[in-house]
Design an enzyme around this catalytic site. Structure first.
Site, short mmCIF file in Angstrom:
data_model
loop_
_atom_site.label_atom_id
_atom_site.label_comp_id
_atom_site.label_asym_id
_atom_site.label_seq_id
_atom_site.Cartn_x
_atom_site.Cartn_y
_atom_site.Cartn_z
N LYS A 166 -14.16 2.68 15.12
CA LYS A 166 -12.94 1.88 15.36
C LYS A 166 -12.46 2.03 16.80
O LYS A 166 -12.01 1.07 17.41
CB LYS A 166 -11.83 2.30 14.39
CG LYS A 166 -12.06 1.76 12.99
CD LYS A 166 -11.02 2.21 11.99
CE LYS A 166 -11.47 1.79 10.59
NZ LYS A 166 -10.67 2.35 9.52
N ASN A 220 0.84 -1.20 0.00
CA ASN A 220 0.00 0.00 0.00
C ASN A 220 0.87 1.25 0.00
O ASN A 220 2.10 1.15 0.04
CB ASN A 220 -0.99 -0.02 1.17
CG ASN A 220 -0.28 -0.03 2.50
OD1 ASN A 220 0.38 0.93 2.89
ND2 ASN A 220 -0.39 -1.15 3.23
N LYS A 257 8.19 -17.97 -9.27
CA LYS A 257 7.59 -16.82 -9.94
C LYS A 257 6.43 -17.29 -10.85
O LYS A 257 6.61 -18.22 -11.65
CB LYS A 257 8.66 -16.11 -10.78
CG LYS A 257 8.18 -14.82 -11.35
CD LYS A 257 9.26 -14.13 -12.17
CE LYS A 257 8.64 -12.97 -12.93
NZ LYS A 257 9.43 -12.58 -14.06
N1 CTP Z 1 -4.55 -2.45 12.12
C1 CTP Z 1 -3.87 -3.52 12.67
N2 CTP Z 1 -3.92 -4.74 12.07
C2 CTP Z 1 -4.64 -4.91 10.95
C3 CTP Z 1 -5.32 -3.82 10.37
C4 CTP Z 1 -5.25 -2.60 10.97
O1 CTP Z 1 -3.21 -3.36 13.70
N3 CTP Z 1 -4.66 -6.11 10.38
C5 CTP Z 1 -4.51 -1.14 12.80
C6 CTP Z 1 -3.83 -0.03 12.05
O2 CTP Z 1 -2.45 0.05 12.38
C7 CTP Z 1 -4.58 1.20 12.53
C8 CTP Z 1 -5.98 0.68 12.83
O3 CTP Z 1 -5.85 -0.73 12.95
O4 CTP Z 1 -4.04 1.68 13.74
C9 CTP Z 1 -7.00 0.99 11.80
O5 CTP Z 1 -6.59 0.53 10.56
P1 CTP Z 1 -7.47 0.76 9.26
O6 CTP Z 1 -6.82 0.08 8.10
O7 CTP Z 1 -7.85 2.19 9.12
O8 CTP Z 1 -8.79 0.06 9.67
P2 CTP Z 1 -9.28 -1.42 9.58
O9 CTP Z 1 -9.57 -1.85 10.97
O10 CTP Z 1 -8.33 -2.28 8.80
O11 CTP Z 1 -10.65 -1.24 8.83
P3 CTP Z 1 -10.95 -0.84 7.31
O12 CTP Z 1 -9.74 -1.18 6.50
O13 CTP Z 1 -12.15 -1.66 6.98
O14 CTP Z 1 -11.26 0.64 7.33
#
Ligand code: CTP
Length: 420
Positions: A337, A210, A289
């Site tokens: 969240k 990402n 690969k």
């Molecule tokens: N996070 C984590 N582990 C994951 C996904 C997210 O620890 N597998 C943590 C990120 O570091 C951040 C928070 O959760 O602090 C929110 O991450 P975000 O990607 O915004 O949210 P998600 O919970 O993954 O929800 P969505 O992608 O559906 O918005």
């Protein structure tokens, strides 16, 4: 002077004979690894020339007469955001009075009013002017507004008199300035900060990643370290160098990040999760690969653990801070969240295209030096409090956030002790 390395310092020079000493300050700050920009009042240019400071700092000097030449007349805002600290040396009685009263009638005073950087001033004036009740009251007003006052020293003055009002020696200003970056708010605490993206392998050469640059997490690790914490930075792949004194654990995948975090959790009081962790990984990683033989390729993805939720559910959980990058309904999604993952705090930023380009042309978010944050917290475990940290350099936001985390961590500990 390690604290000054990499810092953006604006030196504000006002009209006074001690102005020549700021040339030495500029040189020494640059030697310490700081970037320096100079802003001079009109009166200062009568004592020293902008050219001297341009040569020393390697940057054009900003002064009132050339503000109109700036591209958009917003030089004070640009500098206000750029600065980690503004140090007014020498600070004349006149400028101290203007600053105390919130005037914005020249570039330097406007810049100070517009900036959330650390602000310091080194008074320099005749001893009678220094003793004057108004000057004393103005200095108190500034220190009440969290300005750091450096000196003055006493001794022989340029006017031939002896007494208090001499500008503090440059070496002492350097020391005092370095201490400003060392708040001690997290002294003795262990922090784990996650940062950057994770890479989920598809085959030996490809991955799903990402756009996270890691900048926010690295800035937070640095700010926490400057606040006195022992910091472990668990980072996915980035192009950044870990801040001095921070222990780096480099990982690639979400699973590696989870393992690294849980290794550190035993003795961790605060966990800050800025990493953009992949929510899914490839179910079957190809050992060789993948060749482009078929017209379509389907990858089956399976859910990764939510590391943040796991940390928050840990029986000996630390104070837990999450981040949320959102493209819509930023505050509502962040609140969900915060409560859903049972966090103490969440910092949310808008990563939509419309937010990325701000009205003043400043970009924020993933690959920018700048950001803006909505911070939601559950200080007393029930009520959700909300704050907005306006657009600023990520290093600046990190400092603000660390101060808030330190305050709320202490409040939570106190509440727990009171109810025990
Ligand atoms: N996070 C984590 N582990 C994951 C996904 C997210 O620890 N597998 C943590 C990120 O570091 C951040 C928070 O959760 O602090 C929110 O991450 P975000 O990607 O915004 O949210 P998600 O919970 O993954 O929800 P969505 O992608 O559906 O918005």
């Amino acid at each position: 002077m390690k604290r000054l390395k990499g810092k953006n310092i604006v030196i504000g020079i006002t009209g006074g004979i001690a102005a020549y000493k700021s040339a030495d300050l500029t040189r020494r700050l640059m030697e310490a690894g700081a970037s320096v920009r100079i802003v001079m009042t009109h009166a200062a240019t009568g004592f020293v020339t902008p050219l001297t400071f341009q040569a020393l700092s390697g940057q054009p000097v900003a002064f009132d007469n050339n503000e109109a030449d700036a591209d958009n007349g917003m030089q004070h805002i640009e500098l206000a955001r750029w600065a980690d600290a503004i140090v007014v040396t020498p600070a004349s009685a006149n400028t101290i009075a203007r600053l105390a009263h919130g005037r914005a009638d020249n570039l330097l005073t406007a810049l100070c009013l517009a900036s959330e950087a650390v602000k310091c001033f080194a008074p320099a004036m005749n001893r009678v002017m220094w003793d004057d009740l108004s000057t004393q009251a103005n200095c108190r007003t500034l220190t009440d507004k969290h300005w750091q006052q450096f000196g003055p020293a006493s001794g022989l003055q340029a006017c031939g008199e002896t007494g208090e009002g001499r500008m503090m020696e440059v070496g002492d200003i350097m020391q005092a300035l370095a201490q400003c970056f060392d708040s001690g708010e997290l002294q003795g605490l262990n922090l784990v900060v996650t940062a950057g993206p994770t890479y989920e392998a598809i085959d030996p050469v490809r991955f799903i990643g990402n756009r996270s640059s890691g900048r926010m997490g690295y800035a937070i690790a640095e700010a926490a370290q400057h606040a006195g914490a022992s910091v472990t930075l668990v980072s996915g792949p980035t192009h950044l160098t870990a801040p001095d004194g921070v222990q780096l654990t480099a990982v690639e995948s979400a699973e590696e990040m989870r393992q690294a975090v849980f290794t550190q959790l035993g003795d961790c009081q605060i966990y800050i999760s800025t990493a953009a962790v992949a929510d899914y990984r490839v179910e079957n990683i190809a050992s060789r690969k993948i060749k482009k033989s078929a017209d379509k390729l389907t990858l089956t993805l399976v859910r990764n653990d939510d590391i943040l939720s796991l940390v928050a559910a840990h029986p000996k959980r630390p104070f837990v801070v999450g981040f949320a990058a959102e493209t819509e309904n930023v505050v509502d999604n962040a609140r969900e969240k915060l409560l859903g993952k049972k966090l103490d705090m969440i910092a949310a930023n808008d990563v939509s295209d419309s937010a990325a380009e701000h009205g003043d042309g400043q970009t924020i978010g993933f690959n920018s030096e700048y950001n803006a944050l909505h911070v939601l917290s559950t200080a007393d475990g029930t009520r959700v409090e909300q704050q907005y940290f306006a657009i600023a350099r990520k290093s600046q936001l990190a400092k603000q956030l660390i101060s808030l985390i330190a305050a709320q961590y202490k409040m939570k500990n106190q509440n727990e002790k009171n109810t025990a």
